[in-house]
Design a protein around this motif. Structure first.
Motif, mmCIF file in Angstrom:
data_model
loop_
_atom_site.group_PDB
_atom_site.id
_atom_site.type_symbol
_atom_site.label_atom_id
_atom_site.label_comp_id
_atom_site.label_asym_id
_atom_site.label_seq_id
_atom_site.Cartn_x
_atom_site.Cartn_y
_atom_site.Cartn_z
ATOM 1 N N ARG A 142 -20.316 8.466 -5.881
ATOM 2 C CA ARG A 142 -20.462 9.155 -4.424
ATOM 3 C C ARG A 142 -20.199 8.041 -3.189
ATOM 4 O O ARG A 142 -20.106 8.287 -2.191
ATOM 5 C CB ARG A 142 -22.082 9.457 -4.265
ATOM 6 C CG ARG A 142 -22.369 10.901 -5.234
ATOM 7 C CD ARG A 142 -23.653 11.379 -5.154
ATOM 8 N NE ARG A 142 -23.945 12.554 -5.734
ATOM 9 C CZ ARG A 142 -24.937 12.866 -6.481
ATOM 10 N NH1 ARG A 142 -26.045 12.031 -6.285
ATOM 11 N NH2 ARG A 142 -25.066 13.996 -7.080
ATOM 12 N N ALA A 143 -20.488 6.693 -3.673
ATOM 13 C CA ALA A 143 -20.426 5.711 -2.630
ATOM 14 C C ALA A 143 -18.841 5.375 -2.383
ATOM 15 O O ALA A 143 -18.640 4.772 -1.474
ATOM 16 C CB ALA A 143 -21.149 4.346 -3.239
ATOM 17 N N THR A 144 -18.166 5.496 -3.371
ATOM 18 C CA THR A 144 -16.604 5.333 -3.219
ATOM 19 C C THR A 144 -15.897 6.363 -2.031
ATOM 20 O O THR A 144 -15.880 7.660 -2.371
ATOM 21 C CB THR A 144 -15.832 5.903 -4.548
ATOM 22 O OG1 THR A 144 -16.599 4.707 -5.548
ATOM 23 C CG2 THR A 144 -14.537 5.137 -4.448
ATOM 24 N N PRO A 145 -15.315 5.752 -1.313
ATOM 25 C CA PRO A 145 -14.710 6.862 0.024
ATOM 26 C C PRO A 145 -13.660 7.493 -0.699
ATOM 27 O O PRO A 145 -12.967 6.836 -1.441
ATOM 28 C CB PRO A 145 -14.348 5.396 0.869
ATOM 29 C CG PRO A 145 -14.979 4.260 0.594
ATOM 30 C CD PRO A 145 -15.279 4.382 -0.876
ATOM 31 N N GLU A 171 0.812 -1.372 -0.012
ATOM 32 C CA GLU A 171 -0.116 -0.193 -0.170
ATOM 33 C C GLU A 171 0.888 1.219 0.260
ATOM 34 O O GLU A 171 1.612 1.517 0.882
ATOM 35 C CB GLU A 171 -0.920 -0.083 1.265
ATOM 36 C CG GLU A 171 -2.027 -0.876 1.164
ATOM 37 C CD GLU A 171 -3.156 -0.912 2.131
ATOM 38 O OE1 GLU A 171 -3.457 0.248 2.517
ATOM 39 O OE2 GLU A 171 -3.448 -2.124 2.861
ATOM 40 N N THR A 185 0.034 1.166 -4.848
ATOM 41 C CA THR A 185 -0.900 0.242 -4.162
ATOM 42 C C THR A 185 -1.252 -0.939 -5.347
ATOM 43 O O THR A 185 -1.734 -0.460 -6.401
ATOM 44 C CB THR A 185 -2.155 0.909 -3.649
ATOM 45 O OG1 THR A 185 -1.676 1.821 -2.623
ATOM 46 C CG2 THR A 185 -3.035 -0.149 -3.103
ATOM 47 N N LYS A 224 -13.655 1.945 -13.300
ATOM 48 C CA LYS A 224 -13.868 1.979 -11.749
ATOM 49 C C LYS A 224 -12.649 1.549 -10.971
ATOM 50 O O LYS A 224 -12.511 2.286 -9.882
ATOM 51 C CB LYS A 224 -15.183 1.442 -11.131
ATOM 52 C CG LYS A 224 -15.273 1.299 -9.983
ATOM 53 C CD LYS A 224 -15.773 2.758 -9.320
ATOM 54 C CE LYS A 224 -15.487 2.677 -7.915
ATOM 55 N NZ LYS A 224 -15.982 1.497 -7.043
ATOM 56 N N PRO A 225 -12.403 0.554 -11.467
ATOM 57 C CA PRO A 225 -11.060 0.068 -10.557
ATOM 58 C C PRO A 225 -9.896 1.131 -10.405
ATOM 59 O O PRO A 225 -9.546 1.196 -9.042
ATOM 60 C CB PRO A 225 -10.460 -1.036 -11.333
ATOM 61 C CG PRO A 225 -11.588 -1.810 -12.074
ATOM 62 C CD PRO A 225 -12.365 -0.556 -12.475
ATOM 63 N N ARG A 253 -10.969 3.561 -8.107
ATOM 64 C CA ARG A 253 -11.066 3.200 -6.399
ATOM 65 C C ARG A 253 -9.636 3.440 -6.028
ATOM 66 O O ARG A 253 -9.164 3.772 -4.961
ATOM 67 C CB ARG A 253 -11.653 1.806 -6.450
ATOM 68 C CG ARG A 253 -11.780 1.375 -5.143
ATOM 69 C CD ARG A 253 -12.133 -0.096 -5.103
ATOM 70 N NE ARG A 253 -13.015 -0.486 -3.863
ATOM 71 C CZ ARG A 253 -12.441 -1.032 -2.711
ATOM 72 N NH1 ARG A 253 -11.368 -1.517 -2.909
ATOM 73 N NH2 ARG A 253 -13.195 -0.979 -1.843
ATOM 74 N N LEU A 254 -8.638 2.948 -6.998
ATOM 75 C CA LEU A 254 -7.217 2.905 -6.473
ATOM 76 C C LEU A 254 -6.537 4.380 -6.172
ATOM 77 O O LEU A 254 -5.959 4.520 -5.136
ATOM 78 C CB LEU A 254 -6.317 2.137 -7.407
ATOM 79 C CG LEU A 254 -6.545 0.649 -7.031
ATOM 80 C CD1 LEU A 254 -6.019 -0.256 -8.301
ATOM 81 C CD2 LEU A 254 -5.879 0.344 -5.695
ATOM 82 N N SER A 301 -8.591 6.729 -5.124
ATOM 83 C CA SER A 301 -9.155 6.917 -3.808
ATOM 84 C C SER A 301 -8.213 6.372 -2.502
ATOM 85 O O SER A 301 -7.999 7.099 -1.678
ATOM 86 C CB SER A 301 -10.496 6.472 -3.585
ATOM 87 O OG SER A 301 -11.236 7.061 -4.832
ATOM 88 N N ILE A 302 -8.016 4.958 -2.832
ATOM 89 C CA ILE A 302 -7.183 4.294 -1.657
ATOM 90 C C ILE A 302 -5.653 4.978 -1.605
ATOM 91 O O ILE A 302 -5.503 5.198 -0.536
ATOM 92 C CB ILE A 302 -7.008 2.847 -2.007
ATOM 93 C CG1 ILE A 302 -8.414 2.130 -1.848
ATOM 94 C CG2 ILE A 302 -6.065 2.373 -1.216
ATOM 95 C CD1 ILE A 302 -8.351 0.769 -2.256
#
Lengths: 689, 689
Positions: free
Chosen positions: A508-511, A126, A136, A467-468, A471-472, A474-475
């Motif tokens: 919106r659901a993605t942290p 990470e 990551t 999307k993948p 997401r990354l 965001s992480i």
């Protein structure tokens, strides 16, 4: 395909000791955690070690050296290989401010804490958690595509900062990929693009172990990978034994001498090498080997069978010493070159400093202009294009492009000198990703990991294809800007396959991600400003295809309210009903508000372009905008209903999309799905009772 | 790459007339709609026409003939090519019950209604809307991957239903692909799999027009596609002039004679062929040509410049007549063969009838067993595996597999005779998709379009990789079952890259999709039963990695409540607080409920495994389960908060994931993120008072 690999052909006993240290640490860490992936670190220890000890330009005391080679473990499940290398290399920890902590990046104790809460050795590598982890990885294919972005960044940085006598950027990028990486579409896209761009500084090492989770790769994967990569325009090399460090070194040597293409080195390996009962089987992939098998493997390595987490004295400092002696002088020379640049071209050096620090230029907002009130208005994609260009003129390291849709997304940089990034001109700032949304997202992440501020663009419905990497981003907390246009049934005739419904909710659901859907041209300016001001989170800017009125900001609330996520746009004394809208529906809400006013009904319009920012405001502000006492509410958004209950409660009305759209002209669609002034007014009145 | 293509080399004047009819209809329809994509239909009219008139096995009066060849327009934006072909072929309309309407599939009036509300000629081809459209296309790459599923289906159907003297299934599948299809990763994945499976009945026609939206493909795409496909194990052919119908015919001929590999025919074409000022430019791609340019193009074709939507008499019936005379007898023969099968093996023929009608076998639930109460319990993925096998034994056409994770997702069919689908045995029912989630989803859609009931499986976090085909399954109303395991931070040590947070919300946000997250083994049985009972929508079944108690169904509400989406699982007289949970958190809610009971607090537990089904219940039932008067509520779900306000209101508590997860053992994660009995009890008490 090898069933057995010949005995190690490692030239040097210390090297062999280091390699076996990497293997045994991986086995022991996975065993202690009773969870993890031992087989690939055991197989690839000679590959990782040969690369790090003889080729990777890396200074263990300066793991943030901008011109270091990048090592990407795309096969992220093999994290213990990376942690072992960081440990043996004696890499020193740097915190998020770039300050040395005095700790090792990965200590032996950290390795003993593999996969435990808040350890520096999580299950998959990470970024931000462990110094030396360049990105990551874990979701397959992503690291491969990140590495393409990193390699592109090198070329761009070189084009900008190198001088005849100053080679500030000439780093290479190495990525270790498994069968999974090779099968995922995102790496195919990225490989095609890397070949197209002739990224000669990019080397993928393909771990050809012929084993996947369901069994032998022959179950599902029999293509000729080398021929495929030749088709992409890559230089392809084959090492038939992962233990043959001389053959590996020769291949890396050939890579460094290749000037016009990326290089794929296919390395035949044996998963779980050395574990007599489990090697070359799926059982060596994703679980602890067991104490007995570990003992047998250690025996096979000539290791003390009863030792655990053992790092022999001769192995403890060897890799670090090798790296220091190989690259110490090079690092010092780089610092001198940076000093020379600073003296000769202080402004340029200052740019590089800001890039490294994640800071904007001082005058980054200087070119912004307000959009005049205009009932006819313009599409927010068009406004977005103007705003982007204004910012980009002032932020030289803002680069981006589209997945072959820039004439539609309006994201082209059109000013003099912007140019197109290509094999013929690595200094261009317009990136042409081709029709490869997934790779686009992952490449943008790679660029962001190398000081560049990237943006991407495509239609909102195709955010599904990427999307993948969103997401990354965001992480990893990377401030990438993802532009999505054609954001609703406003797409019109292209029909349901091209009309996003669920995508706003998905984003919106993605942290850790900002989703901004501005309601007119001036809100678009603010959205871009907010996105670019972020340092530790990505943003999506969601824009319309169709024109929208540019609202009268003297009459209505200032568009700067976007910074608080939501704000009162139009108001009445003691409003009886609140209309809440985003994006293209803000104008509709305003029209309905005016109609209600004419009918003597006190209404308020709240523009809510960014839910995440609104939720970050204090309770007082939120109550001010959406007073709990006013329960008569109408939400208006050309997207699915999920999430709106938060703002309209159980009794509010929602003018939203409860199904897919349809192929028809926009006005027909708006009427069919209830996005009309009459319908909103009707519902508002029903709310009041 | 061709800048100019030689003059038409079409052997027959009527053929040329038909080809130009296709071209002019496309131009006129796009012009009338003032929206659409004329360039590719103009370029590919000779390709489509040659294929349909000389190779495609198709009976215009029986477009639902199960053994028809499938024609997939993966480049869906070129929809007018397909509509034109359906029109010239005189295909007859069939409604969703398989009944003839007496209307043409696409009339000339329908073509005049191109892209208008509720017309049969939407912007992109839509399955179910237009007879003859085999799959909904537009999002690039999807049609390519669908076609692989269709080709796999043929082989499986042949294996099951063909006999030495009965060739019920030997159809071919043709897909027209553009540069975009070639660049998208999903088609790379699908191509690799098609080569691996040696799908000799599959032919992709690659429209190599060298033009994409941003300009010449050289901007982003310079790979050698033919070499790449050779790497995949395909037969590759090149036709250097899309107008050379003889060369095209020769290539199709070679395809039909290839027995051991899929075929790629690369066809060099000129986008917008015949439009003197726009051909071979991006301007011909996605907008009306304009009246003047259309006149010039018509002139180039030798067409009446002033005509509009003209179908010359000689072209009006030619294609239909050709198809009838070529395939009429073949169709009758097929019916006789089916009759023979019905007489010889009536049960097998009945299976085929049910497959075509979308019906289950009569005894499809016969093997189901209830799971006994068990405090230790089992993971719902393990329960799911058992349930799936019980159903699959009774439903011979239930096929599926995993993206290389079946040992983890537990979706392998393990009973005798299930077997693995491979080039050596096309009768197997376990599909090995390799690490290709995106293609897996799209291939499943292709299987579902050919009578098979497919399921797929991977980890929930990787639903991100396959969202585009999930969306298309929803749009097409295909009853595909998507199994997603490892559904929360319960994944544990693999960490945030493998722990889904936003994914439940994403799936719930998608229109027309059921998302089922069962709370124990018996709810899992119900979830599978519901998913398999669907005829016109896909389902996601979301399962845990970790064990969960099997609840005492004599004490608690029956698991059949899943069919209503949500139900009262555990209750008290006059409950003061309602705990609402899904999946692995149902057990936690029950534990908290018991603790509350001990403390004398009246609580209710509602299991809410499927929001969509719950919302479909009448208001009375919903009020019964979640009485408005009880506003003290706690939602418990190891996923993001978005959407829960609907069930807990503005004052309820949410025990959810407000961030990404972490790499650690599951018990540590549950404690860290508040998924403990103590925390739920505490919040429940706060709610009450």
């Amino acid at each position: 395909m090898p069933n057995q690999v010949s005995n190690p052909a490692v030239s040097n006993a210390t090297d062999q000791l280091c390699i076996n240290t990497l293997r045994t640490l991986a086995m022991d860490a996975v065993q202690k955690a009773n969870s993890g992936h031992p087989g690939t670190p055991m197989a690839l220890a000679p590959v990782g070690y040969t690369l790090w000890s003889r080729f990777l330009r890396y200074h263990p005391q300066h793991p943030d050296w901008p011109n270091r080679d990048r090592f990407v473990l795309s096969a992220g499940h093999a994290s213990m290989l990376l942690y072992g290398l960081l440990h043996l290399a004696g890499v020193e920890e740097i915190d998020e401010n770039g300050t040395k902590t005095g700790q090792p990046a990965v200590s032996l104790d950290d390795i003993k804490q593999f996969r435990q809460m808040e350890s520096k050795t999580p299950g998959h590598p990470e970024y931000r958690f462990t110094t030396g982890v360049e990105t990551t990885t874990g979701p397959l294919g992503q690291g491969c595509a990140n590495s393409v972005g990193m390699a592109m960044a090198q070329h761009w940085l070189a084009s900008r900062f190198n001088r005849d006598d100053l080679k500030l950027f000439d780093y290479n990028v190495y990525a270790i990929c498994g069968d999974g990486d090779m099968m995922e579409g995102v790496s195919s896209e990225a490989a095609s693009m890397a070949g197209h761009l002739k990224l000669s500084n990019l080397c993928w090492i393909y771990d050809n172990n012929t084993i996947s989770i369901e069994g032998h790769t022959e179950l599902a994967f029999s293509e000729d990978v080398m021929t495929r990569f030749k088709g992409y325009g890559w230089n392809t090399l084959h090492v038939t034994d992962a233990n043959d460090t001389q053959a590996l070194a020769k291949a890396f040597e050939q890579f460094t001498q290749t000037r016009d293409a990326p290089t794929l080195i296919m390395v035949d390996s044996v998963i779980g090498y050395g574990a007599p009962n489990k090697q070359n089987t799926a059982a060596a992939h994703g679980e602890a080997l067991g104490d007995d098998e570990i003992k047998l493997a250690k025996k096979a390595y000539g290791w003390d069978e009863n030792s655990s987490f053992s790092v022999p004295e001769a192995a403890a400092h060897h890799l670090r010493d090798t790296l220091l002696s190989s690259h110490g002088e090079r690092y010092e020379q780089w610092q001198r070159q940076l000093q020379t640049l600073t003296e000769r071209e202080p402004e340029l050096a200052e740019q590089l400093r800001r890039m490294r620090a994640g800071e904007m230029p001082e005058d980054w907002e200087a070119e912004l202009e307000a959009f005049d009130t205009d009932a006819k208005g313009l599409a927010t994609r068009a406004a977005g294009g103007k705003v982007l260009n204004a910012f980009a003129k002032k932020i030289p390291w803002l680069l981006g492009g589209s997945a072959d849709l820039s004439p539609s997304t309006k994201t082209n940089l059109t000013f003099d000198g912007a140019g197109s990034f290509s094999a013929a001109d690595y200094g261009g700032r317009n990136l042409h990703f081709g029709i490869r949304e997934h790779a686009m997202g992952a490449i943008a992440n790679g660029l962001a990991l190398c000081y560049i501020r990237p943006y991407t663009s495509t239609f909102l419905v195709f955010s599904d294809y990427m999307k993948p990497p969103i997401r990354l981003a965001s992480i990893m907390e990377l401030p990438v800007v993802f532009v999505f246009t054609h954001d609703s049934i406003g797409v019109g005739e292209d029909g349901p396959t091209h009309q996003p419904i669920e995508h706003l909710t998905q984003l919106r659901a993605t942290p850790g991600l900002l989703t901004l859907r501005p309601g007119d041209a001036n809100e678009t300016t603010q959205a871009w400003k907010i996105a670019l001001a972020q340092t530790d989170r990505p943003s999506c800017i969601v824009l319309s295809r169709q024109p929208m009125a540019t609202l009268d900001r003297e009459r209505f609330g200032s568009a700067e309210g976007v910074a608080r996520g939501g704000y009162v746009l139009a108001d009445s004394k003691d409003p009886e009903v609140i209309l809440i809208a985003t994006g293209s529906e803000v104008g509709l809400a305003v029209q309905a508000y005016e109609q209600l006013q004419q009918e003597g009904i006190a209404a308020r319009v709240v523009s809510l372009p960014c839910w995440e920012l609104f939720e970050e405001q204090d309770a007082e502000y939120r109550e001010q905008v959406l007073p709990a006492a006013v329960t008569s509410r109408v939400a208006i958004e050309q997207a699915g209903p999920l999430g709106w209950d938060r703002y309209v409660g159980s009794t509010g009305a929602k003018v939203v999309m409860n199904s897919f759209g349809a192929s028809a002209p926009i006005d027909k669609l708006q009427a069919k799905f209830g996005f009309t002034v009459d319908n909103v007014v009707k519902l508002a009145k029903q709310q009041i009772g």
